[in-house]
Design a protein around this motif. Structure first.
Motif, PDB file in Angstrom:
ATOM      1  N   LYS A 437       0.831  -1.204   0.000  1.00 17.41           N
ATOM      2  CA  LYS A 437       0.000   0.000   0.000  1.00 17.41           C
ATOM      3  C   LYS A 437       0.870   1.261   0.000  1.00 17.41           C
ATOM      4  CE  LYS A 437      -3.702   0.143  -0.123  1.00 17.41           C
ATOM      5  NZ  LYS A 437      -4.629   0.387  -1.263  1.00 17.41           N
ATOM      6  N   GLU A 440       2.178   1.779  -3.432  1.00 19.75           N
ATOM      7  CA  GLU A 440       1.099   2.227  -4.309  1.00 19.75           C
ATOM      8  C   GLU A 440       0.896   3.730  -4.186  1.00 19.75           C
ATOM      9  OE1 GLU A 440      -3.757   1.920  -4.454  1.00 19.75           O
ATOM     10  OE2 GLU A 440      -2.628   0.136  -3.811  1.00 19.75           O
ATOM     11  N   LYS A 445      -0.249   3.863  -9.265  1.00 25.33           N
ATOM     12  CA  LYS A 445      -0.756   2.574  -9.749  1.00 25.33           C
ATOM     13  C   LYS A 445      -1.918   2.817 -10.702  1.00 25.33           C
ATOM     14  CE  LYS A 445      -2.453  -1.910  -8.056  1.00 25.33           C
ATOM     15  NZ  LYS A 445      -2.852  -2.682  -6.845  1.00 25.33           N
TER      16      LYS A 445
END
Length: 597
Positions: A437, A440, A445
């Motif tokens: 996470k 990202e 992303k």
């Protein structure tokens, strides 16, 4: 006399200095300095039979094996006589007279050689002054009429790399304009990253590699191309049916059976590369960052470079003078070999360069933390820490929450700091989920830009150039290396830093406040340390433990959003952890350093 084609008459001749090299230390052509796997020699001896030598070569079984090595289907791979043969094959198959070929320079000469032979229109795009890839200029050059874009990664003779994002951006724009992108990965084993994955997503990508470098088979001449099956089928129509010898196939086949040999050699080169660069810097030379099996070194002038190359040759050591290349006046390229081979070269250079006395002209090192010091990460890493913690806890996070965790210290990197913040706020998550996470939010992303784009470089090039005249400059950071290289490339100051110690360089338990990273940087630079500039208590502790002056600075960007009390608390923390000097911004660094010893 019958006149040659006009394209041949007009092209530049290529006369590499390849004669009389047998008994020399050959650091001039980026070859494997140990030679090939013993299994290759054994296989070649067995293959030297009348039956084999009198028959035409067969390729199908080897191509299947090569495809498995590349992770592709056999119809996505073809071979030729070295990568030179592959480059010629690409030009012959796809480039018509008058088509435009984009070549970023300086680079491998044979791209221009075969483009001229194809009577193509050649557009050369100059690399940046710090020898980083000119991404914007390359994209701007791709337009209707362009047939081929050449990308060399890592590039030769510079050793510099092209990011995955820049390669894919070029591929996308080339596709929009009906052009191919040729990605040369001759030094793949020394870099470790490939664009092969793009082949499954784009039909206009051709990736080429070679058995000449890491595999040690330059004398056998075998290169290969990987691409969409339709491209390979077209190239096979143009390819000579017997262009690669039986012995080349036998040697390459045996080399693929001993990948451990290749990886061990490549690993030794990767290990020796920063150490050799540090020794060269200690001799007062400018060394450019490299991800290949060679280093590009600036001797200051073309005259001095020629003198060094000629003197080394007389002493049995060959390096390649690249002063005639664009941007490279005064530069020579030299292999990175085994430790013993490198020491021989370095010892001779120490004798040839009497003005340095074999010692560093910049006799001390100045080292920097990256995040919060050289780079303002208040709108990137710090926001990512907060957002990731919010994602796993469902609670809002303030900039002060993040600052408190960072100043508490004891965390190897921002992933660990994020995990600590989550736990502090009553949350819980698997480490891998946290990292995924975090990355990202940071890198982006699915077409959404990451917060990495918000980063700001804090120290101007002119100021760094002034510091580089007094010190050997280096970075010791908890960033992953790829992210550190991204920031350096964006700064256009990468060439001023002789060493970067990143997260991957420090074993478990050896991140700051342990002085391991700082000591490793000094070892690679080959000189004593003057100071380490950092923004955390762990930075100060690491500097003191390594015996350096500890210079503390509040995290870049903090003054924009923190009150005077918070900033005062940071100063107190830095001083309590050992800061010898405090500066408010990097503008105060020269004064804090004082006169050089």
């Amino acid at each position: 006399m019958v006149a040659a084609r006009k394209a041949v008459q007009n092209m530049d001749a290529y006369r590499p200095p390849t004669e009389g090299r047998e008994d020399k230390l050959r650091f001039d052509f980026n070859e494997n300095t140990l030679g090939c796997s013993p299994k290759v020699n054994e296989a070649l001896v067995r293959a030297l039979t009348d039956r084999n030598l009198s028959a035409y070569p067969e390729y199908s079984i080897f191509r299947e094996k090569l495809a498995r090595y590349a992770g592709l289907a056999p119809e996505q791979v073809t071979i030729s006589n070295g990568t030179d043969g592959i480059i010629k094959l690409v030009m012959d198959t796809f480039v018509e007279k008058g088509d435009e070929v984009i070549i970023p320079v300086p680079t491998y000469t044979m791209f221009k050689f075969y483009a001229q032979l194809a009577d193509a229109k050649i557009t050369e795009v100059l690399y940046e002054k710090d020898l980083t890839f000119p991404a914007r200029a390359v994209l701007d050059s791709i337009r209707p009429g362009v047939r081929l874009v050449v990308l060399v990664n890592p590039n030769s003779p510079t050793g510099t790399t092209i990011s995955d994002e820049d390669i894919e951006a070029a591929v996308k724009k080339a596709k929009e304009n009906g052009a191919l992108v040729l990605v040369d990965e001759a030094y793949f084993q020394f870099y470790g990253k490939s664009s092969r994955a793009l082949i499954g997503r784009y039909e206009n990508v051709i990736v080429i590699q070679t058995f000449s470098k890491a595999f040690g088979l330059a004398g056998l001449r075998l290169g290969f191309a990987m691409s969409d099956a339709a491209n390979i089928a077209a190239m096979d129509k143009d390819n000579s049916p017997y262009g690669v010898s039986t012995l080349a196939i036998v040697g390459a086949n045996a080399a693929l059976d001993d990948l451990e040999f290749v990886e061990q050699y490549a690993a030794e080169v990767r290990k020796n590369r920063p150490e050799m660069a540090g020794r060269l810097v200690a001799l007062g030379l400018k060394v450019y960052p490299s991800s290949a099996n060679f280093l590009l070194v600036n001797f200051g002038s073309k005259e001095k470079c020629k003198l060094v190359c000629d003197t080394l040759k007389a002493r049995g050591i060959l390096i390649r003078n690249r002063s005639s290349d664009p941007l490279l006046e005064g530069c020579a390229r030299m292999n990175v070999g085994t430790g013993e081979q490198n020491r021989r070269l370095l010892d001779e250079l120490g004798k040839i360069l009497p003005d340095t006395g074999g010692r560093a002209q910049t006799g001390q090192a100045l080292l920097f933390d990256m995040d919060g010091v050289l780079v303002d990460v208040s709108q990137s890493y710090r926001k990512v820490i907060a957002r990731t913690a919010e994602y796993f806890t469902g609670k809002g996070m303030s900039a002060q929450d993040v600052q408190d965790i960072k100043q508490a210290g004891g965390y190897n990197n921002d992933w660990d700091a994020t995990e600590a913040l989550i736990v502090k706020m009553g949350g819980k998550a698997e480490k891998k989920a946290i990292i995924d996470k975090f990355q990202e939010y940071y890198l982006g992303k699915d077409g959404v830009s990451g917060l990495i784009k918000n980063e700001k470089w804090m120290l101007g090039r002119k100021n760094l150039e002034a510091l580089a005249k007094r010190y050997a400059l280096g970075i010791v950071t908890g960033r992953p290396r790829a992210e550190a290289e991204y920031a350096l490339k964006a700064s256009q100051c990468a060439d001023l830093f002789s060493v970067v110690v990143a997260m991957e360089d420090c074993p478990a338990g050896k991140s700051k406040p342990d002085p391991y990273g700082i000591r490793l940087a000094l070892e690679k630079l080959g000189c004593a340390g003057r100071a380490y500039v950092g923004d955390s208590g762990d930075d100060m502790k690491a500097a003191k433990a390594a015996g350096l002056m500890a210079i503390g600075i509040p995290p870049a960007g903090m003054a924009n959003g923190a009150d005077a009390k918070a900033i005062s608390a940071v100063r107190e923390k830095l001083v309590s952890c050992g800061a010898d000097k405090m500066i408010e911004t990097l503008d105060g660094l020269e004064q804090a350093l004082g006169p050089s010893d």
